[in-house]
Design a protein around this motif. Structure first.
Motif, PDB file in Angstrom:
ATOM      1  N   THR A 198       0.956  -1.398  -0.049  1.00  0.00           N
ATOM      2  CA  THR A 198       0.209   0.072  -0.099  1.00  0.00           C
ATOM      3  C   THR A 198       0.868   1.197  -0.067  1.00  0.00           C
ATOM      4  O   THR A 198       1.665   1.062   0.709  1.00  0.00           O
ATOM      5  CB  THR A 198      -0.885   0.036   1.278  1.00  0.00           C
ATOM      6  N   HIS A 199       0.524   2.186  -0.872  1.00  0.00           N
ATOM      7  CA  HIS A 199       1.116   3.349  -0.876  1.00  0.00           C
ATOM      8  C   HIS A 199       1.142   4.103   0.305  1.00  0.00           C
ATOM      9  O   HIS A 199       0.070   4.135   1.164  1.00  0.00           O
ATOM     10  CB  HIS A 199       0.766   4.221  -1.908  1.00  0.00           C
ATOM     11  N   LYS A 200       2.352   4.606   0.990  1.00  0.00           N
ATOM     12  CA  LYS A 200       2.572   5.060   2.468  1.00  0.00           C
ATOM     13  C   LYS A 200       1.307   6.032   2.497  1.00  0.00           C
ATOM     14  O   LYS A 200       0.668   6.427   3.675  1.00  0.00           O
ATOM     15  CB  LYS A 200       3.826   5.683   2.633  1.00  0.00           C
ATOM     16  N   PRO A 201       1.090   7.423   1.792  1.00  0.00           N
ATOM     17  CA  PRO A 201       0.330   8.367   1.971  1.00  0.00           C
ATOM     18  C   PRO A 201      -1.203   7.910   2.028  1.00  0.00           C
ATOM     19  O   PRO A 201      -1.977   8.422   2.643  1.00  0.00           O
ATOM     20  CB  PRO A 201       0.695   9.197   0.810  1.00  0.00           C
ATOM     21  N   VAL A 202      -1.430   6.719   1.170  1.00  0.00           N
ATOM     22  CA  VAL A 202      -2.877   6.053   1.195  1.00  0.00           C
ATOM     23  C   VAL A 202      -3.269   5.442   2.659  1.00  0.00           C
ATOM     24  O   VAL A 202      -4.020   5.648   3.077  1.00  0.00           O
ATOM     25  CB  VAL A 202      -2.707   5.112   0.063  1.00  0.00           C
ATOM     26  N   ALA A 203      -1.991   4.591   2.975  1.00  0.00           N
ATOM     27  CA  ALA A 203      -2.357   3.938   4.173  1.00  0.00           C
ATOM     28  C   ALA A 203      -2.297   4.926   5.425  1.00  0.00           C
ATOM     29  O   ALA A 203      -3.126   4.535   6.210  1.00  0.00           O
ATOM     30  CB  ALA A 203      -0.857   3.054   4.655  1.00  0.00           C
ATOM     31  N   GLU A 204      -1.766   6.119   5.253  1.00  0.00           N
ATOM     32  CA  GLU A 204      -1.668   7.058   6.356  1.00  0.00           C
ATOM     33  C   GLU A 204      -2.856   7.878   6.189  1.00  0.00           C
ATOM     34  O   GLU A 204      -2.807   8.873   6.903  1.00  0.00           O
ATOM     35  CB  GLU A 204      -0.382   7.913   6.528  1.00  0.00           C
ATOM     36  N   HIS A 216       2.976   0.780 -11.762  1.00  0.00           N
ATOM     37  CA  HIS A 216       2.773   0.888 -10.363  1.00  0.00           C
ATOM     38  C   HIS A 216       1.090   1.350 -10.182  1.00  0.00           C
ATOM     39  O   HIS A 216       0.719   2.198 -10.794  1.00  0.00           O
ATOM     40  CB  HIS A 216       3.597   2.023  -9.544  1.00  0.00           C
ATOM     41  N   SER A 217       0.755   0.670  -9.184  1.00  0.00           N
ATOM     42  CA  SER A 217      -0.786   1.027  -8.903  1.00  0.00           C
ATOM     43  C   SER A 217      -0.539   2.315  -7.791  1.00  0.00           C
ATOM     44  O   SER A 217       0.143   1.833  -6.724  1.00  0.00           O
ATOM     45  CB  SER A 217      -1.577  -0.067  -8.198  1.00  0.00           C
ATOM     46  N   PRO A 218      -1.211   3.344  -7.965  1.00  0.00           N
ATOM     47  CA  PRO A 218      -0.995   4.414  -7.194  1.00  0.00           C
ATOM     48  C   PRO A 218      -1.451   4.231  -5.661  1.00  0.00           C
ATOM     49  O   PRO A 218      -0.752   4.937  -4.702  1.00  0.00           O
ATOM     50  CB  PRO A 218      -1.546   5.842  -7.732  1.00  0.00           C
ATOM     51  N   HIS A 219      -2.449   3.699  -5.500  1.00  0.00           N
ATOM     52  CA  HIS A 219      -2.991   3.289  -4.302  1.00  0.00           C
ATOM     53  C   HIS A 219      -2.427   2.109  -3.520  1.00  0.00           C
ATOM     54  O   HIS A 219      -2.026   2.133  -2.397  1.00  0.00           O
ATOM     55  CB  HIS A 219      -4.408   3.142  -4.177  1.00  0.00           C
ATOM     56  N   ALA A 220      -2.723   0.903  -3.989  1.00  0.00           N
ATOM     57  CA  ALA A 220      -2.332  -0.301  -3.344  1.00  0.00           C
ATOM     58  C   ALA A 220      -2.407  -1.344  -4.633  1.00  0.00           C
ATOM     59  O   ALA A 220      -2.953  -1.265  -5.633  1.00  0.00           O
ATOM     60  CB  ALA A 220      -3.341  -0.715  -2.290  1.00  0.00           C
ATOM     61  N   SER A 221      -1.686  -2.500  -4.164  1.00  0.00           N
ATOM     62  CA  SER A 221      -1.627  -3.673  -4.925  1.00  0.00           C
ATOM     63  C   SER A 221      -1.879  -5.033  -4.302  1.00  0.00           C
ATOM     64  O   SER A 221      -1.268  -5.172  -3.465  1.00  0.00           O
ATOM     65  CB  SER A 221      -0.214  -3.683  -5.886  1.00  0.00           C
ATOM     66  N   THR A 222      -2.695  -5.653  -4.864  1.00  0.00           N
ATOM     67  CA  THR A 222      -2.900  -7.209  -4.360  1.00  0.00           C
ATOM     68  C   THR A 222      -1.988  -8.130  -5.026  1.00  0.00           C
ATOM     69  O   THR A 222      -1.965  -9.256  -4.508  1.00  0.00           O
ATOM     70  CB  THR A 222      -4.330  -7.599  -4.558  1.00  0.00           C
ATOM     71  N   VAL A 228       4.753  -6.392  -4.384  1.00  0.00           N
ATOM     72  CA  VAL A 228       5.401  -5.519  -3.788  1.00  0.00           C
ATOM     73  C   VAL A 228       5.533  -4.271  -4.526  1.00  0.00           C
ATOM     74  O   VAL A 228       5.362  -4.086  -5.490  1.00  0.00           O
ATOM     75  CB  VAL A 228       6.709  -6.064  -2.975  1.00  0.00           C
ATOM     76  N   LYS A 229       5.710  -3.343  -3.745  1.00  0.00           N
ATOM     77  CA  LYS A 229       6.160  -1.857  -4.340  1.00  0.00           C
ATOM     78  C   LYS A 229       4.938  -1.318  -5.203  1.00  0.00           C
ATOM     79  O   LYS A 229       4.969  -0.873  -6.438  1.00  0.00           O
ATOM     80  CB  LYS A 229       7.314  -1.789  -5.152  1.00  0.00           C
ATOM     81  N   GLN A 230       3.762  -1.736  -4.744  1.00  0.00           N
ATOM     82  CA  GLN A 230       2.524  -1.405  -5.527  1.00  0.00           C
ATOM     83  C   GLN A 230       2.677  -1.908  -7.070  1.00  0.00           C
ATOM     84  O   GLN A 230       1.936  -1.009  -8.068  1.00  0.00           O
ATOM     85  CB  GLN A 230       1.973  -0.144  -5.355  1.00  0.00           C
ATOM     86  N   LEU A 231       3.433  -2.838  -7.273  1.00  0.00           N
ATOM     87  CA  LEU A 231       3.336  -3.126  -8.852  1.00  0.00           C
ATOM     88  C   LEU A 231       2.187  -3.919  -9.168  1.00  0.00           C
ATOM     89  O   LEU A 231       1.635  -4.534  -8.419  1.00  0.00           O
ATOM     90  CB  LEU A 231       4.631  -4.000  -8.943  1.00  0.00           C
TER      91      LEU A 231
END
Lengths: 298, 423
Positions: free
Chosen positions: B103-109, B164-170, B173-176
């Motif tokens: 998950t992209h850090k700003p999204v998680a936060e 990269h997926s800007p929000h999160a990736s299922t 890693v690294k939202q690839l």
């Protein structure tokens, strides 16, 4: 009246029997003494390995490139004889077989040096008849009660089992997933135990088994970087947590029995210990490497 | 035509839902029918300009200011009716997948507004900057690399979101958006002759492309990492691997250090001449535990930065370093080799010098340190077999106390040895 008495005795027996037996099983780690030097008052330096019986203790005094052999009486060393041979440059593990011969793993050469009971060099114990070639790096070794030799070969990822003459008998491969194995132990019943320093995990291969499987989880919270493992006569597993400066105890089913001692420089504390040995009297000797000493506990 | 008939009910349902949701929030405040949005704009005059932007957030467009803000009181800044993350996720429910691998850090936060303007913007998705410029606001080093490299990777130039997926990736890693090599093979056809020729006929379609190639660009042809192992650069794959036509072409010719010994024999002999060899060098992976035999961005062809490499095994030490109150600069910089010889040494803990005092003395003028005597002439009062060194009081990887001391204060430190001074 007699019935009441009998019941009373039975109750007492039922309540006290488990306590009594448990007390016998686990070493209490009450300090008896500490070995700091040989008879000539030459101090120990970075001792890394040891082996013990009720009658003797032998220490790999690694930093001094020598072995020290102590006679024991009730856990107390009586006189130390120095063993120093040119073939031995960096003793890190030591074992004594039933004939009194001393087998020493030289950490620099990564070969086992064989000495007679008087400490004279007999030869190297190089495994003979290996089926898969001589690709072998010895990290540690142990003997069982029949003097068979168990070698931790980190290069080919296996435990080699040799007869007392060093001839290949069989091997057990390391498990699929592991970090790095630093030591092995052989239980009185024949089971083999490995300690994974990186994953802080104990693996076992029970007698007759052809593979290793973990008996504990990854217990980083109770072991920081364990490097030594031994099994006492009653089957309890003692793991030396080098970076945590303590001893961690497990049963053979992997159940955690406790953590003993702590890190420090004072008497009774450990500073980067590497190995431990328990004799049949229940006396525990620890190679307290960075404290340059061997504390003895009961 | 068939498509249109399917689309119509969908649009109808979405419109009704939107109208219903905005009506619901408006009803909460019993707003007059024509008051939605308009009332707010009476005061927030400057906000009118925002509505001229091409991309307007739907609730703003529908005048549903109370969808996010409470006009009277709020526990959150900007009169928001809840935390930013909760407000956004109320509508954007699928943004954070339950089983996200990364998950992209700003999204998680919950820092959605680091990238998006919640009202309107000139860029699609209300992004604050167009394309990669937005990503490079935070990922500055990546921006520098991408702009400076000689050989560029075209999907990177077109946009980070290609991979990269800007929000999160299922998936990775690294939202690839997919795992490597699957992601790479979507564009690079492993069956094509050019691909096979470049890889010397070895079946690399299942290999980790990013272990050799820098997907963001490089000064090396073929987007190889900037430091390339000489036999690899010269395409001498057979020096280490089997023939490409053999049944196991990627199989290594030797195991562990023996593979590297072929060329690096003097170096390895030098390592083995020492009393203590790093055990990692002696297991079945040998040198490959730490080094990348093909290419790397790290000095000495390390697979990753030194602290990460060492920390793979020495996790307990790295954990202590993270928790340390005072940070030792070489440790903080991940420069483990400032004190340790990573391959072998005659000294304990693979230190570079026989005396700990000499190790510390490489940087510290310990003679100026204090009046406390240290050195081989001074016995540690706690243990007759130890002498006083820097490590008698300090732990170089850090402790929970200041100045890397073992004890919380000077009194405890001093009286640990000088017991007679205890009060």
């Amino acid at each position: 009246m007699s019935k009441i008495l009998i019941r009373g005795f039975l109750l007492i027996a039922v309540f006290f029997f488990p306590l009594q037996s448990f007390a016998e099983e686990v070493i209490r780690f009450q300090q008896l003494l500490t070995i700091y030097a040989d008879d000539a008052e030459k101090s120990l330096l970075r001792p890394e390995g040891l082996d013990c019986t009720s009658a003797s203790l032998i220490v790999a005094d690694t930093g001094n490139n020598r072995l020290l052999k102590f006679a024991l009486a009730d856990g107390t060393p009586k006189g130390a004889s120095e063993i120093k041979v040119p073939e031995l440059t960096q003793p890190i593990r030591v074992q004594v077989n039933s004939k009194g011969e001393i087998l020493v793993l030289d950490g620099k050469k990564r070969r086992i040096v064989r000495l007679n009971p008087a400490g004279q060099f007999i030869g190297y114990l190089d495994p003979k008849g290996l089926p898969s070639g001589p690709d072998i790096v010895l990290r540690s070794f142990k003997l069982d009660r029949q003097d068979n030799i168990y070698i931790l070969d980190v290069f080919s990822g296996r435990v080699l089992i040799l007869n007392p003459e060093g001839e290949y008998q069989k091997e057990i491969s390391f498990p699929e997933e592991y970090g790095f194995f630093s030591d092995l132990a052989v239980a009185p019943g024949g089971g083999i135990f490995l300690i994974d320093s990186v994953e802080s995990r104990v693996f076992s291969a029970p007698e007759g088994s052809k593979s290793f499987s973990p008996i504990t989880g990854r217990v980083k919270d109770i072991m920081s970087f364990p490097t030594g493992i031994t099994v006492d006569g009653k089957g309890l597993i003692y793991v030396v947590d080098q970076n945590g400066g303590s001893i961690v105890i497990f049963r053979q089913d992997g159940s955690f029995q406790g953590r003993r001692l702590a890190m420090g420089w004072r008497e009774g504390l450990l500073y980067y210990p590497t190995q431990m040995c328990v004799n049949n009297d229940g006396d525990a000797f620890i190679a307290d490497r960075n404290n340059n000493r061997i504390p003895v506990f009961r | 035509m068939r498509c249109r008939t399917r689309l119509f009910p969908a649009i109808l349902i979405v419109s009704v839902l939107l109208a219903f949701s905005s009506a619901e929030s408006a009803d909460k405040f019993k707003l007059k029918p024509d008051a939605r949005g308009k009332n707010c704009l009476n005061c927030h005059v400057m906000f009118k300009d925002k509505l001229n932007n091409p991309y307007i957030h739907t609730p703003v467009k529908t005048g549903d200011c109370t969808g996010c803000h409470n006009p009277h009181t709020a526990a959150h800044e900007k009169f928001l009716s809840a935390g930013i993350k909760d407000i956004c996720l109320k509508c954007h429910t699928k943004l954070l997948p339950e089983k996200a691998v990364s998950t992209h850090k700003p999204v998680a936060e919950g820092e959605c507004m680091k990238c998006h303007d919640p009202h309107s913007e000139k860029n699609k998705f209300n992004l604050k900057k167009p394309g990669n410029a937005l990503c490079f606001e935070c990922h500055k080093e990546m921006g520098d690399l991408v702009s400076k490299v000689k050989f560029k990777h075209s999907p990177v130039e077109k946009g980070c979101t290609n991979c990269h997926s800007p929000h999160a990736s299922t998936a990775s890693v690294k939202q690839l958006k997919d795992q490597v090599p699957g992601l790479c093979l979507k564009c690079h056809d492993a069956k094509k002759a050019v691909f096979q020729n470049m890889h010397m006929g070895y079946p690399v379609a299942g290999s980790q492309c990013t272990s050799c190639h820098n997907p963001h660009g490089s000064d090396q042809r073929g987007l190889l990492y900037n430091r390339v192992h000489s036999p690899f650069a010269k395409k001498m794959c057979k020096e280490c691997h089997s023939q490409p036509s053999s049944p196991e072409p990627l199989k290594l010719q030797k195991t562990g250090f023996e593979l590297c010994q072929k060329c690096h024999s003097p170096k390895i002999n030098e390592f083995f001449s020492k009393n203590r060899v790093h055990w990692a060098l002696l297991d079945k992976k040998g040198c490959l535990n730490c080094h990348n035999p093909h290419a790397s961005n790290q000095e000495g062809l390390l697979k990753k930065p030194m602290m990460i490499i060492c920390g793979q095994c020495h996790t307990d030490t790295v954990e202590k370093i993270k928790k340390a109150e005072s940070k030792h600069p070489p440790v903080q910089e991940g420069n483990c080799t400032a004190c340790h010889s990573p391959h072998s040494s005659d000294q304990l803990s693979l230190l570079g010098e026989a005396s700990v005092i000499d190790v510390c003395g490489q940087c510290h003028d310990w003679k100026q340190h204090s009046m406390h005597p240290i050195g081989p002439k001074f016995t540690d009062k706690r243990n007759r077999n130890l002498t006083v060194t820097c490590l008698s009081c300090h732990r170089p990887h850090g402790t929970e106390y200041k100045r890397m001391m073992f004890f919380p204060n000077s009194t405890d430190t001093c009286t640990d040895c000088h017991e007679q001074l205890k009060r």
